[in-house]
Design a protein around this motif. Structure first.
Motif, PDB file in Angstrom:
ATOM      1  N   MET A   1       0.841  -1.198   0.000  1.00 31.69           N
ATOM      2  CA  MET A   1       0.000   0.000   0.000  1.00 31.69           C
ATOM      3  C   MET A   1       0.877   1.249   0.000  1.00 31.69           C
ATOM      4  SD  MET A   1      -3.091   1.304   1.872  1.00 31.69           S
ATOM      5  CE  MET A   1      -3.240   2.536   3.115  1.00 31.69           C
ATOM      6  N   ALA A   2       0.530   2.178  -0.885  1.00 34.59           N
ATOM      7  CA  ALA A   2       1.337   3.388  -1.038  1.00 34.59           C
ATOM      8  C   ALA A   2       0.535   4.622  -0.622  1.00 34.59           C
ATOM      9  CB  ALA A   2       1.800   3.528  -2.484  1.00 34.59           C
ATOM     10  N   TYR A   3       1.269   5.713  -0.470  1.00 35.94           N
ATOM     11  CA  TYR A   3       0.663   6.980  -0.048  1.00 35.94           C
ATOM     12  C   TYR A   3       1.043   8.071  -1.034  1.00 35.94           C
ATOM     13  CZ  TYR A   3       0.120   4.370   4.278  1.00 35.94           C
ATOM     14  OH  TYR A   3      -0.222   3.407   5.203  1.00 35.94           O
ATOM     15  N   TRP A   4       0.141   9.029  -1.198  1.00 37.61           N
ATOM     16  CA  TRP A   4       0.317  10.086  -2.189  1.00 37.61           C
ATOM     17  C   TRP A   4      -0.192  11.400  -1.637  1.00 37.61           C
ATOM     18  CZ3 TRP A   4       2.666   8.008  -6.444  1.00 37.61           C
ATOM     19  CH2 TRP A   4       2.545   6.623  -6.610  1.00 37.61           C
ATOM     20  N   LEU A   5       0.153  12.463  -2.370  1.00 38.36           N
ATOM     21  CA  LEU A   5      -0.426  13.775  -2.063  1.00 38.36           C
ATOM     22  C   LEU A   5      -0.841  14.406  -3.388  1.00 38.36           C
ATOM     23  CD1 LEU A   5       0.739  16.505   0.366  1.00 38.36           C
ATOM     24  CD2 LEU A   5       0.421  17.089  -2.042  1.00 38.36           C
ATOM     25  N   VAL A   6      -2.044  14.943  -3.416  1.00 38.34           N
ATOM     26  CA  VAL A   6      -2.515  15.673  -4.600  1.00 38.34           C
ATOM     27  C   VAL A   6      -2.870  17.096  -4.196  1.00 38.34           C
ATOM     28  CG1 VAL A   6      -3.383  13.628  -5.787  1.00 38.34           C
ATOM     29  CG2 VAL A   6      -4.945  14.964  -4.358  1.00 38.34           C
ATOM     30  N   LYS A   7      -2.543  18.033  -5.091  1.00 44.24           N
ATOM     31  CA  LYS A   7      -2.907  19.424  -4.845  1.00 44.24           C
ATOM     32  C   LYS A   7      -4.204  19.742  -5.586  1.00 44.24           C
ATOM     33  CE  LYS A   7       1.846  21.156  -4.815  1.00 44.24           C
ATOM     34  NZ  LYS A   7       2.757  22.045  -5.559  1.00 44.24           N
ATOM     35  N   THR A   8      -4.982  20.610  -4.966  1.00 45.40           N
ATOM     36  CA  THR A   8      -6.169  21.110  -5.638  1.00 45.40           C
ATOM     37  C   THR A   8      -6.459  22.506  -5.106  1.00 45.40           C
ATOM     38  OG1 THR A   8      -8.524  20.732  -6.050  1.00 45.40           O
ATOM     39  CG2 THR A   8      -7.682  19.993  -3.922  1.00 45.40           C
ATOM     40  N   GLU A   9      -6.993  23.352  -5.958  1.00 45.55           N
ATOM     41  CA  GLU A   9      -7.441  24.660  -5.490  1.00 45.55           C
ATOM     42  C   GLU A   9      -8.849  24.487  -4.946  1.00 45.55           C
ATOM     43  OE1 GLU A   9      -6.606  28.090  -7.769  1.00 45.55           O
ATOM     44  OE2 GLU A   9      -5.061  27.113  -8.969  1.00 45.55           O
ATOM     45  N   PRO A  10      -9.038  24.764  -3.651  1.00 44.11           N
ATOM     46  CA  PRO A  10     -10.335  24.471  -3.038  1.00 44.11           C
ATOM     47  C   PRO A  10     -11.488  25.239  -3.673  1.00 44.11           C
ATOM     48  CG  PRO A  10      -8.915  25.700  -1.528  1.00 44.11           C
ATOM     49  CD  PRO A  10      -8.073  25.299  -2.690  1.00 44.11           C
ATOM     50  N   GLU A  11     -11.198  26.365  -4.317  1.00 45.43           N
ATOM     51  CA  GLU A  11     -12.274  27.077  -5.005  1.00 45.43           C
ATOM     52  C   GLU A  11     -12.754  26.302  -6.222  1.00 45.43           C
ATOM     53  OE1 GLU A  11     -11.627  31.159  -5.862  1.00 45.43           O
ATOM     54  OE2 GLU A  11     -11.028  31.632  -3.812  1.00 45.43           O
ATOM     55  N   VAL A  12     -11.871  25.441  -6.738  1.00 47.65           N
ATOM     56  CA  VAL A  12     -12.238  24.612  -7.884  1.00 47.65           C
ATOM     57  C   VAL A  12     -12.801  23.275  -7.393  1.00 47.65           C
ATOM     58  CG1 VAL A  12     -11.395  23.460  -9.960  1.00 47.65           C
ATOM     59  CG2 VAL A  12     -10.445  25.684  -9.288  1.00 47.65           C
ATOM     60  N   TYR A  13     -12.074  22.637  -6.480  1.00 51.90           N
ATOM     61  CA  TYR A  13     -12.546  21.352  -5.928  1.00 51.90           C
ATOM     62  C   TYR A  13     -11.891  21.134  -4.575  1.00 51.90           C
ATOM     63  CZ  TYR A  13     -14.597  16.748  -5.881  1.00 51.90           C
ATOM     64  OH  TYR A  13     -15.365  15.664  -5.553  1.00 51.90           O
ATOM     65  N   SER A  14     -12.689  21.080  -3.531  1.00 53.81           N
ATOM     66  CA  SER A  14     -12.153  20.985  -2.175  1.00 53.81           C
ATOM     67  C   SER A  14     -12.470  19.630  -1.546  1.00 53.81           C
ATOM     68  CB  SER A  14     -12.763  22.089  -1.304  1.00 53.81           C
ATOM     69  OG  SER A  14     -14.127  21.788  -1.069  1.00 53.81           O
ATOM     70  N   ILE A  15     -11.884  19.390  -0.384  1.00 53.53           N
ATOM     71  CA  ILE A  15     -12.179  18.150   0.351  1.00 53.53           C
ATOM     72  C   ILE A  15     -13.661  18.107   0.738  1.00 53.53           C
ATOM     73  CG2 ILE A  15     -11.560  19.090   2.637  1.00 53.53           C
ATOM     74  CD1 ILE A  15     -10.642  15.547   1.447  1.00 53.53           C
ATOM     75  N   GLU A  16     -14.252  19.282   0.959  1.00 56.82           N
ATOM     76  CA  GLU A  16     -15.686  19.318   1.277  1.00 56.82           C
ATOM     77  C   GLU A  16     -16.520  18.882   0.066  1.00 56.82           C
ATOM     78  OE1 GLU A  16     -13.601  21.935   2.016  1.00 56.82           O
ATOM     79  OE2 GLU A  16     -13.475  21.479   4.155  1.00 56.82           O
ATOM     80  N   ASP A  17     -16.064  19.277  -1.124  1.00 51.49           N
ATOM     81  CA  ASP A  17     -16.755  18.831  -2.339  1.00 51.49           C
ATOM     82  C   ASP A  17     -16.690  17.316  -2.453  1.00 51.49           C
ATOM     83  OD1 ASP A  17     -17.403  21.431  -3.194  1.00 51.49           O
ATOM     84  OD2 ASP A  17     -15.432  21.687  -4.114  1.00 51.49           O
ATOM     85  N   LEU A  18     -15.516  16.755  -2.139  1.00 48.83           N
ATOM     86  CA  LEU A  18     -15.354  15.300  -2.217  1.00 48.83           C
ATOM     87  C   LEU A  18     -16.229  14.613  -1.174  1.00 48.83           C
ATOM     88  CD1 LEU A  18     -13.978  12.830  -3.420  1.00 48.83           C
ATOM     89  CD2 LEU A  18     -12.058  13.200  -1.853  1.00 48.83           C
ATOM     90  N   LYS A  19     -16.309  15.229  -0.004  1.00 40.82           N
ATOM     91  CA  LYS A  19     -17.159  14.659   1.054  1.00 40.82           C
ATOM     92  C   LYS A  19     -18.612  14.596   0.589  1.00 40.82           C
ATOM     93  CE  LYS A  19     -18.206  15.131   5.980  1.00 40.82           C
ATOM     94  NZ  LYS A  19     -17.946  15.902   7.207  1.00 40.82           N
ATOM     95  N   LYS A  20     -19.040  15.671  -0.036  1.00 41.47           N
ATOM     96  CA  LYS A  20     -20.419  15.745  -0.536  1.00 41.47           C
ATOM     97  C   LYS A  20     -20.665  14.728  -1.650  1.00 41.47           C
ATOM     98  CE  LYS A  20     -20.753  20.304  -0.294  1.00 41.47           C
ATOM     99  NZ  LYS A  20     -20.738  21.602  -0.992  1.00 41.47           N
ATOM    100  N   GLU A  21     -19.697  14.656  -2.577  1.00 38.72           N
ATOM    101  CA  GLU A  21     -19.865  13.796  -3.755  1.00 38.72           C
ATOM    102  C   GLU A  21     -19.541  12.337  -3.473  1.00 38.72           C
ATOM    103  OE1 GLU A  21     -19.108  14.989  -8.006  1.00 38.72           O
ATOM    104  OE2 GLU A  21     -17.501  16.034  -6.979  1.00 38.72           O
ATOM    105  N   LYS A  22     -18.825  12.101  -2.377  1.00 38.40           N
ATOM    106  CA  LYS A  22     -18.388  10.764  -1.953  1.00 38.40           C
ATOM    107  C   LYS A  22     -17.239  10.202  -2.804  1.00 38.40           C
ATOM    108  CE  LYS A  22     -22.408   9.441   0.645  1.00 38.40           C
ATOM    109  NZ  LYS A  22     -23.248  10.630   0.371  1.00 38.40           N
ATOM    110  N   SER A  23     -17.283  10.420  -4.132  1.00 38.49           N
ATOM    111  CA  SER A  23     -16.131  10.020  -4.945  1.00 38.49           C
ATOM    112  C   SER A  23     -16.071  10.898  -6.183  1.00 38.49           C
ATOM    113  CB  SER A  23     -16.206   8.542  -5.322  1.00 38.49           C
ATOM    114  OG  SER A  23     -17.171   8.340  -6.319  1.00 38.49           O
TER     115      SER A  23
END
Length: 150
Positions: A1-23
Motif C-alpha cells: 500500500m502506497a501513499y500520495w499527495l494531490v494538490k487542488t485549489e479548493p475554489e475549484v474542488y475541495s475536500i468538502e466537495d469530495l465529502k459531498k460527492e463521496k467520490s
DNA sequence: GCCAACGTTGGC
DNA sequence: GCCAACGTTGGC
C-alpha cells in the motif's frame, strides 16, 4: 500500500466537495510526472488532499483510491479547456483514477506547520519552487501529517 | 536538437 | 501583486 499527495485549489474542488460527492474522477491533470504518479496508484492507496492557493494553504483531508487510472475523458472533449488534439482513444495521453472520500481534517494543516516538522523536510511538496501536483509520500510522512490533524 | 520566449503554478 | 521555478512552444 502506497501513499500520495494531490494538490487542488479548493475554489475549484475541495475536500468538502469530495465529502459531498463521496467520490470523484481526478481529471484534468496535464503534467507528465504528475500523470505517471496517477497511473502508479493502486486501489486502496491513501491520498493526502492539499489545498493550494488558499488561506491557509495546507493538507485538508484524506482520500482513498477507489478505481485505478483510466483514460481521462476530458482529453477527448473537443470544445473543452482540457482537450488534447494529440490524444486518441487508441492512444490516450492522460489518465485519471477515481478517489473516494475518507476524512476531512478538523483543521487544515498549513504549509507553514509542515515546514516546521523536521521529519517532513524532504517532501517534494516543501521543496522550493515545486509545482508538482501529484507526488508520492512515504508511510512515515503520511502518519506524521495525519497525526498533526488530531 | 538548441534555446529564448512565454505561460503557469503557487507561496508569500 | 510579485516573482522564482520550471514546463512548453516554436523558430532556426
Amino acid at each position: 500500500m502506497a501513499y500520495w499527495l494531490v494538490k487542488t485549489e479548493p475554489e475549484v474542488y475541495s475536500i468538502e466537495d469530495l465529502k459531498k460527492e463521496k467520490s470523484t474522477c481526478w481529471d484534468c491533470v496535464r503534467n507528465y510526472e504528475a500523470r505517471n504518479n496517477l497511473v502508479a496508484m493502486k486501489k486502496g492507496d491513501e491520498v493526502l488532499v492539499y489545498h493550494s492557493n488558499s488561506e491557509p494553504s495546507g493538507v485538508a483531508g484524506v482520500a482513498v483510491v477507489k478505481k485505478e487510472a483510466y483514460p481521462d475523458p476530458t482529453q477527448f472533449v473537443r470544445a473543452g479547456e482540457y482537450f488534447d488534439p494529440k490524444a486518441t482513444k487508441e492512444q490516450p495521453r492522460w489518465f485519471s483514477p477515481d478517489f473516494a472520500f475518507r476524512d476531512a481534517f478538523p483543521r487544515v494543516i498549513s504549509i507553514g506547520e509542515l515546514r516546521e516538522v523536521k521529519a517532513l523536510a524532504e517532501m517534494a511538496l516543501l521543496r522550493r519552487g515545486s509545482r508538482l501536483s501529484v507526488m508520492p509520500v512515504t508511510a512515515a510522512e503520511f502518519r506524521a501529517i495525519t497525526a498533526m490533524a488530531k
